[in-house]
Design a protein around this motif. Sequence first.
Motif, short mmCIF file in Angstrom:
data_model
loop_
_atom_site.label_atom_id
_atom_site.label_comp_id
_atom_site.label_asym_id
_atom_site.label_seq_id
_atom_site.Cartn_x
_atom_site.Cartn_y
_atom_site.Cartn_z
N PRO A 27 0.81 -1.20 0.00
CA PRO A 27 0.00 0.00 0.00
C PRO A 27 0.85 1.25 0.00
O PRO A 27 1.87 1.34 0.66
N ALA A 28 0.40 2.24 -0.76
CA ALA A 28 1.15 3.49 -0.85
C ALA A 28 0.86 4.35 0.37
O ALA A 28 -0.24 4.39 0.89
N HIS A 29 1.89 5.07 0.83
CA HIS A 29 1.73 6.03 1.90
C HIS A 29 1.70 7.42 1.31
O HIS A 29 2.33 7.70 0.30
N ALA A 30 0.97 8.30 1.95
CA ALA A 30 0.86 9.66 1.43
C ALA A 30 2.21 10.35 1.45
O ALA A 30 2.96 10.23 2.41
N HIS A 31 2.51 11.06 0.38
CA HIS A 31 3.74 11.83 0.33
C HIS A 31 3.61 12.88 -0.74
O HIS A 31 2.90 12.74 -1.71
N GLY A 32 4.32 13.97 -0.56
CA GLY A 32 4.32 15.04 -1.54
C GLY A 32 5.50 14.94 -2.45
O GLY A 32 6.32 14.04 -2.33
N PRO A 33 5.64 15.88 -3.39
CA PRO A 33 6.70 15.78 -4.37
C PRO A 33 8.07 16.02 -3.81
O PRO A 33 9.06 15.77 -4.47
N GLY A 34 8.17 16.48 -2.59
CA GLY A 34 9.47 16.69 -2.01
C GLY A 34 10.09 15.46 -1.40
O GLY A 34 11.15 15.53 -0.82
N GLY A 35 9.45 14.32 -1.47
CA GLY A 35 10.06 13.11 -0.92
C GLY A 35 9.04 12.09 -0.56
O GLY A 35 8.63 11.29 -1.35
N GLY A 36 8.53 12.10 0.69
CA GLY A 36 7.51 11.16 1.08
C GLY A 36 7.95 10.32 2.25
O GLY A 36 9.04 10.44 2.78
N GLY A 49 8.27 7.85 -8.47
CA GLY A 49 8.36 8.04 -9.92
C GLY A 49 8.00 9.46 -10.34
O GLY A 49 6.90 9.94 -10.06
N THR A 50 8.90 10.14 -11.02
CA THR A 50 8.77 11.57 -11.34
C THR A 50 9.05 11.79 -12.82
O THR A 50 10.04 11.31 -13.36
N GLY A 51 8.17 12.54 -13.47
CA GLY A 51 8.41 12.98 -14.83
C GLY A 51 8.86 14.43 -14.83
O GLY A 51 8.42 15.23 -14.00
N ALA A 52 9.76 14.78 -15.75
CA ALA A 52 10.28 16.15 -15.79
C ALA A 52 10.49 16.58 -17.23
O ALA A 52 10.74 15.75 -18.12
N THR A 64 4.41 14.43 -10.32
CA THR A 64 4.59 13.35 -9.36
C THR A 64 3.23 12.85 -8.91
O THR A 64 2.19 13.36 -9.32
N LYS A 65 3.26 11.85 -8.05
CA LYS A 65 2.03 11.27 -7.51
C LYS A 65 1.90 11.59 -6.03
O LYS A 65 2.89 11.61 -5.29
N ASP A 66 0.67 11.82 -5.60
CA ASP A 66 0.38 12.03 -4.18
C ASP A 66 -0.76 11.10 -3.80
O ASP A 66 -1.64 10.80 -4.61
N VAL A 67 -0.73 10.60 -2.57
CA VAL A 67 -1.77 9.72 -2.05
C VAL A 67 -2.27 10.31 -0.74
O VAL A 67 -1.49 10.54 0.19
N VAL A 68 -3.56 10.57 -0.67
CA VAL A 68 -4.18 11.13 0.52
C VAL A 68 -5.38 10.27 0.89
O VAL A 68 -6.34 10.17 0.12
N PHE A 73 -3.57 11.24 -6.69
CA PHE A 73 -3.64 12.46 -7.49
C PHE A 73 -2.29 12.70 -8.17
O PHE A 73 -1.24 12.26 -7.69
N LEU A 74 -2.33 13.44 -9.26
CA LEU A 74 -1.11 13.95 -9.89
C LEU A 74 -0.82 15.34 -9.35
O LEU A 74 -1.73 16.18 -9.23
N LEU A 75 0.46 15.59 -9.01
CA LEU A 75 0.90 16.90 -8.56
C LEU A 75 1.84 17.50 -9.60
O LEU A 75 2.64 16.80 -10.21
N LEU A 76 1.76 18.83 -9.74
CA LEU A 76 2.59 19.54 -10.71
C LEU A 76 3.26 20.71 -10.03
O LEU A 76 2.63 21.43 -9.23
N GLN A 77 4.53 20.94 -10.33
CA GLN A 77 5.24 22.11 -9.84
C GLN A 77 6.30 22.48 -10.86
O GLN A 77 6.65 21.69 -11.73
#
Length: 413
Positions: A27-36, A49-52, A64-68, A73-77
């Motif tokens: 199971p995935a744990h919630a994390h933001g694009p800065g690490g997790g 996994g990150t696309g750039a 990147t991916k985020d799980v809440v 969700f997909l995150l963009l920065q």
Amino acid sequence: MNRFSCTENALRAAVFCLLTFVAGVMPAHAHGPGGGHGAQGGQAVPELGTGAALDREGRLWAVTKDVVDGSQFLLLQNSADRGKTWSPPRRVRQEAEPVAARGEERPKIAFGPNGEIYIAYTMPVARPHVGEIRFIRSLDGGRTFSRPLTVHANRDVITHAFGSMIVDRTGRIYVAWIDGRDREKAKARQQAYSGSAIYYAVSSDAGATFQGDYKVADNTCECCRISLSLTPTGKPVAFWRHIFSPNIRDHALAELTPAGKTGAVTRATFDDWRIDACPHHGPSLAYTADGTRHQVWFNGKEGDGGGVLYTSTTATGEGGRAVALGSAQASNADVATLGKQVALVWKQFDGQSTAVVGKFSRDGGKSWVENEFARTAGDSDKPYLVADRAGIVLVWRTRNEGIRAMPIGAEQP
């Protein structure tokens, strides 16, 4: 002489498959694009996994991916200073949808000629690798995004996974993926069929619609990413791990066309790695301005000829000797070019920590400078190279340090 027997080869690749499968079902744990979070105290390995990609103004973007609470969700920065500082991450869409972002899978980002933002990703449906290749776009600089569409016309509940995306100089979008339909058809006919197939689709209207499904090749490796690159004349080329009879997991390439009439499948590596399993380890391809093809890949052979390898082939077909990169623990290489510049990077584990090591050439590969660019003690994504007219940038996301972006070759005079 290969000191690694076929039985030992199969065991090693089976371990690769098992590790990837276990990572996928945890199971995935919630994390933001800065690490997790994760991978410590029994927690799951984070999905890093990150696309750039770099846009036409030189801004670096990361998806990147985020799980809440179990929703994905997909995150963009983006970064206006090539990774020194980043904008706050935000959701691409508020509606949740499954996203694959681990191992050979990652969301992809690319740009159209007028600043359009394109994102492609795999939406998992079932295991192993059953899913859909999804696509969304923004025509207003990322302020709003379209509803996701499925790129392929085929809607069977089969493997559609490991998608790759590239935009050619005319603005056409090419999306290629690993596809299981032909294996299923052969199974129904009680016929033998090795691996899967590669298909692709093309959009000529900035991602509003896609045409396909166009088959590139049968008998491709089931779970290795596909590399897409443009030749100096702007033609898209696919590079993938192929299954040559009877069970050789070498690599092949073919040119893609807008109408789906692909070029001949050409064998591109000759390692003769015979194994009845998927290594979960795809190749990478790039061209220099003179038409020379630069490629990196992996095989699990012990002794001479194994590990992470690099070679180049001129436009006239003259190929150099394959050169091993790094130590026996090297993995996950990438290559990028800019004019005569060639950058190679790979991960390397020393038993305590993982480093990204690279080689850089300013003369098309005649001479090289090698450097270690970054190191981490925790989990990490694959290193990823992006380029624009200003230079080549290494993007590497780690659990502990987040997304790091480093110029390649800038330190050389």
